[in-house]
Design a protein around this motif. Structure first.
Motif, PDB file in Angstrom:
ATOM      1  N   VAL A  53      44.722  50.888  -8.213  1.00  0.00           N
ATOM      2  CA  VAL A  53      45.363  50.116  -7.143  1.00  0.00           C
ATOM      3  C   VAL A  53      45.861  48.779  -7.682  1.00  0.00           C
ATOM      4  N   ASP A  54      47.108  48.454  -7.396  1.00  0.00           N
ATOM      5  CA  ASP A  54      47.617  47.128  -7.775  1.00  0.00           C
ATOM      6  C   ASP A  54      48.284  46.391  -6.609  1.00  0.00           C
ATOM      7  N   GLY A  55      48.184  46.974  -5.419  1.00  0.00           N
ATOM      8  CA  GLY A  55      48.743  46.272  -4.262  1.00  0.00           C
ATOM      9  C   GLY A  55      47.923  46.549  -3.020  1.00  0.00           C
ATOM     10  N   PHE A  80      50.661  42.760  -5.964  1.00  0.00           N
ATOM     11  CA  PHE A  80      51.324  42.706  -4.656  1.00  0.00           C
ATOM     12  C   PHE A  80      50.265  42.655  -3.563  1.00  0.00           C
ATOM     13  N   PHE A  81      50.377  41.679  -2.714  1.00  0.00           N
ATOM     14  CA  PHE A  81      49.499  41.611  -1.544  1.00  0.00           C
ATOM     15  C   PHE A  81      50.278  40.956  -0.431  1.00  0.00           C
ATOM     16  N   SER A  82      50.090  41.491   0.745  1.00  0.00           N
ATOM     17  CA  SER A  82      50.955  41.083   1.845  1.00  0.00           C
ATOM     18  C   SER A  82      50.263  41.375   3.156  1.00  0.00           C
ATOM     19  N   ALA A 101      57.356  47.774  -2.099  1.00  0.00           N
ATOM     20  CA  ALA A 101      56.797  47.299  -3.371  1.00  0.00           C
ATOM     21  C   ALA A 101      56.835  48.399  -4.423  1.00  0.00           C
ATOM     22  N   VAL A 102      56.515  49.607  -3.985  1.00  0.00           N
ATOM     23  CA  VAL A 102      56.529  50.735  -4.920  1.00  0.00           C
ATOM     24  C   VAL A 102      57.960  51.031  -5.377  1.00  0.00           C
ATOM     25  N   ALA A 103      58.884  51.036  -4.405  1.00  0.00           N
ATOM     26  CA  ALA A 103      60.276  51.371  -4.731  1.00  0.00           C
ATOM     27  C   ALA A 103      60.881  50.337  -5.669  1.00  0.00           C
ATOM     28  N   ALA A 104      60.457  49.097  -5.515  1.00  0.00           N
ATOM     29  CA  ALA A 104      61.009  48.025  -6.349  1.00  0.00           C
ATOM     30  C   ALA A 104      60.260  47.893  -7.668  1.00  0.00           C
TER      31      ALA A 104
END
Lengths: 388, 477
Positions: A53-55, A80-82, A101-104
């Motif tokens: 996991v990175d977001g 990434f955190f939001s 986030a994944v798409a980018a």
């Protein structure tokens, strides 16, 4: 991804894992513990490890910060955190944020979660009696001194006008309750497992805020739900078939309020849901006819009817008849009236199960599922699809 | 005057209160006869002192009810059987004595609630019974710390009930002198308080308007769009210049709800909350008043009123809406109608003459030096005069054929020499009167009354008055 043109997000990310705690009236543990448990279950379901996991994304209303959940769930560095605002309106938007986030390429695997002790702790249904004098507090402050204090009351104001406009009686809201409870009755995870109701039961239930009765109102629930989002390519190699995010959208209307949208021209509709609907249809290329299962946010029954109308499943004022005839499988987990009120996140999980073919009330060959989020607030929606 | 909304004293243990409370339910006076029969000279004297119209049929104005029960300056009321001086029972003497012993030697009347069954005419002799209805726990008020004592009196003549009289006094130990304008100490903070308006720099103008009983909305200077809720810019064009405009207060119910559950301490479910569309085109949420929640309908015309809350919400003013327009067929008196204001110059003569005409010989109402010793800068109006002035105000508006049925008042700031009290009123309900053989069909009109001087509200209250017939003869002043 815009109001004016189709976006390019669809088909780039998928839900690879879902996980939840039990849904209860008293979890006996902290909201953080519920969040950590749900995240762990979702990762297990996906066949991923915490290190993958990175977001992380959650609601602004959630009391467990992304970093603290990560810390307790064995998750390491985050790129990434939001958080998304506006209560239950955030539900599908957490998945949209993750997909973006994944798409980018900003993150590879993002966990969305929501966990609370909404029944044994702070009950939303117990109402609001004060707000800070911020712009947000002042917006709700217009109605509080007059005694309009609960979510039910805010929805009831629109519901009364809806009934008046279309010449309907409050009993028509019972169709939504009956359908939700029918599916909950066969869902072992549902609070109302084994307890279906009739229209007569609905009509006999006590008033909460006229024109809403007890059986128009969702459960108050303790629990946690997590959703793992990653790229479609990565998801294909994991434990379950991907639930592809065919479209994801947020929406706010003109002169939008949070639950107190009383000042707009017409209060019988939900323009913010219309904003979401237009984007979902345009980006997915689908129409209501292409939807096999609809998981529509149901904290209170009236706005299920309004959503059906905003999404174009039926005409204005025709929602109750549409539900009564069960013209589409609706809230097949039992909804938030029958299964649990997890701020819409359990509805996303049900959408994923339908796509996987593993729902307890499985709709045969469900290829496209519409999932919506909190109503009467800035909101969001998803279309989940089987992998092509 | 008293601060009935004052906070409960911080100390929890109060043995005196337990002793005082033991008097609840005991008689305060039993079968006491009035000092004099109802008589024309006292009626005329009282009417002259208060500027009250003299009833043409020679009867006593209903708001004189208490006057007939008052003791004289030196002579006590006569007891049908000898008991205690002043017509007071041993129990009531005991209660007042216990308060005196505790240092609560000062007394001020705070509330008066009277219901009138029939009028009294000269020659009739009244007999009254009174009961100690309640004693409050110890309260801290602006005047000092003490206890509210409520008595209820039944007044009879010729063996039949002519009226009832509920009276609340504060027996208190005077507070040390303090500067005026200081908020009363010891106010309760939570509990039954209503949610407060959420006021910030963007919307303060609206709430300031409400304080002045104005319903203000914004209008965009650039595009003219009417705006509510208050915001610092226009959703129509984005312009930030605006003006505040006063709404007419007329509107219709656009939607409404009836609150049942969960209960909130400040509210009394079921109650209706409406979304009102004002005729200027903006909408506002407010409670409805003067109508049963069962009768609220979308589309019904309503008119704004301003509710001044009491108790723990004292000082809070909120817009509410009342049904507007004729309530029944051809009825000229409508809910929302305002009575023409009446300015009453509060002269020393009015205070003294009013007190003496109502047989109230308390020194604070005629002796300035004695008043100062008791902590008041000057003499002040007694509650019987205030009650009579409210009766006068309504009687002048309603005309001689009307019959007062009930006057309930609550005192606020005192009326002192040099003040001007402005009486205002508003019709809050109109309904058919109960059938009365002598008077034929009529309407019972409920009025909300305020009398304010420069320092604030001297009196607030409600009045029920029966108006004759449907032609409204004499009903509009």
């Amino acid at each position: 991804m815009s109001l004016r043109g189709a976006d390019t997000l669809g088909g780039r990310a998928a839900v690879a894992g879902i996980g939840a705690t039990e849904f209860s009236k008293d979890s006996g543990r902290s909201e953080l513990a519920l969040a950590v448990e749900a995240v762990g279950a979702a990762l297990d379901d996906a066949g991923l490890a915490p290190d993958d996991v990175d977001g992380m994304v959650t609601f602004t209303m959630d009391t467990s910060p992304e970093i603290t959940v990560a810390q307790a769930a064995g998750i390491g560095e985050l790129s990434f955190f939001s958080r998304v605002h506006y209560g239950g309106g955030a539900a599908c938007a957490t998945v949209q944020q993750a997909a973006l986030a994944v798409a980018a390429g900003i993150a590879e695997t993002v966990v969305c979660y929501r966990a609370f002790n909404e029944r044994s702790g702070r009950r939303f249904g117990s109402g609001v009696q004060q707000r800070e004098p911020s712009a947000e507090g002042a917006a709700l402050g217009w109605v509080l001194p007059s005694g309009l204090l609960t979510p039910a009351s805010w929805v009831a104001m629109a519901a009364q006008r809806y009934l008046h406009t279309y010449g309907l009686e409050p009993e028509v809201f019972g169709h939504v309750a009956v359908v939700d409870r029918k599916y909950a009755a066969t869902n072992p995870a549902a609070h109302f497992h084994g307890r279906p109701i009739t229209l007569a039961d609905h009509a006999a239930s006590r008033w909460i805020v006229e024109p809403l009765r007890l059986l128009d109102c969702c459960q108050e629930t303790d629990g946690g739900q997590a959703i793992v989002v990653t790229s479609v390519e990565r998801a294909r190699g994991l434990r379950h078939p991907p639930a592809v995010i065919a479209a994801a959208a947020q929406g706010a209307g003109r002169a939008q309020e949070q639950m107190t949208g009383f000042y707009r021209d017409d209060i019988t509709g939900l323009p913010e849901s219309g904003v979401v609907a237009r984007q979902l249809w345009r980006s997915s290329g689908l129409t209501p006819a292409g939807i096999d299962v609809a998981i529509l946010y149901d904290h209170f029954t009236p706005f299920v009817l309004t959503q059906l109308e905003e999404f174009g499943f039926c005409g204005r004022g025709e929602g109750a008849g549409f539900v009564a005839e069960e013209r589409i499988p609706l809230n097949t987990h039992g909804g938030q009236l029958g299964e649990a009120y997890l701020h819409g996140m359990n509805g996303i999980a049900e959408g994923v199960r339908q796509i996987r073919g593993s729902a307890v009330n499985q709709v045969e060959g469900a290829g496209h599922v519409l999932v919506t989020a909190g109503t009467g607030v800035p909101t969001s929606g998803l279309i989940l699809a089987q992998d092509a | 005057m008293g601060e009935p909304a004052a906070g409960r004293d911080a100390d929890v243990d109060d043995p005196l209160y337990e002793r005082l409370a033991s008097y609840e339910g005991q008689p305060a006076a039993t079968a006491v006869r009035g000092r004099d029969p109802v008589n024309a000279p006292m009626i005329r004297h009282w009417c002259e002192a208060l500027g009250h119209p003299l009833p043409a049929d020679g009867s006593a104005p209903p708001t004189m009810l208490q006057v007939w029960t008052m003791a004289g300056l030196t002579e006590p009321s006569r007891q049908t059987d000898d008991d205690a001086p002043g017509g007071r029972s041993a129990a009531y003497e005991g209660l007042l004595g216990a308060l005196d012993e505790a240092g609560c030697t000062s007394v001020v009347a705070t509330n008066c609630e009277q219901e009138y069954v029939r009028t009294l005419t000269p020659g009739e002799e009244i007999v009254f019974d009174s009961v100690i209805e309640s004693v409050s726990p110890r309260k801290r008020t602006g005047l000092g710390t003490g206890y509210f004592v409520t008595t209820r009196m039944d007044v009879r003549a010729g063996g039949t009930l002519v009226g009832t009289h509920r009276f609340r006094i504060l027996k208190y130990r005077p507070a040390e002198p303090r500067s005026t304008g200081e908020p009363p100490a010891g106010r309760a903070r939570k509990g039954n308080r209503r949610p407060r308006p959420v006021i910030n720099r963007d919307n303060a103008g609206f709430w300031a308007g409400v304080e002045r009983e104005q319903l203000l909305f914004q209008r965009c200077t650039a595009c003219g769009t009417a705006r509510f809720p208050w915001l610092p810019g226009c959703n129509g064009c984005g312009a930030r210049e605006w003006t505040a405009e006063e709404a007419s207060g007329r509107g219709t119910v656009h939607s409404f709800v009836v609150m049942h559950h969960p209960p909130f301490p400040a509210f009394d479910p079921p109650y209706a909350v409406a979304l009102v569309e004002l005729e200027e085109g903006v909408r506002i949420v407010a409670q409805l008043a003067g109508i049963s929640y069962r009768r609220v309908r979308i589309g019904m015309p309503v008119r704004v009123d301003f509710a001044r809350l009491e108790g723990e919400d004292e000082g809070l003013v909120l817009p509410v809406f009342r049904p507007a327009g004729p309530v029944g067929d051809e009825e000229p008196v409508c809910v929302g109608d305002a009575l023409p204001p009446l300015d009453v110059p509060v002269t020393r003569t009015l205070i003294v003459a009013g007190a003496l005409a109502s047989r109230d010989f308390q020194d604070v109402h005629h002796d300035a030096e004695a008043a100062r010793e008791r902590g008041s800068p000057d003499i002040f109006m007694n509650i019987l005069t205030t009650n009579g002035l409210v009766g006068r105000y309504v009687s002048e508006w309603a005309g001689p054929a009307a019959r007062l049925r009930r006057v309930a008042i609550r005192l606020g700031v005192p009326n002192r020499p040099g003040d001007t009290m402005t009486l205002t009123g508003r019709v809050t309900a109109v309904r058919p009167a109960p059938a009365a053989e002598e008077h034929g069909p009529g309407r019972t009109v409920e009025l909300s009354i305020r009398g304010a001087n420069a320092a604030g509200d001297h009196v607030t209250g409600t009045v029920l008055v029966e108006l004759p017939g449907r032609d409204g003869k004499g009903a509009r002043g």
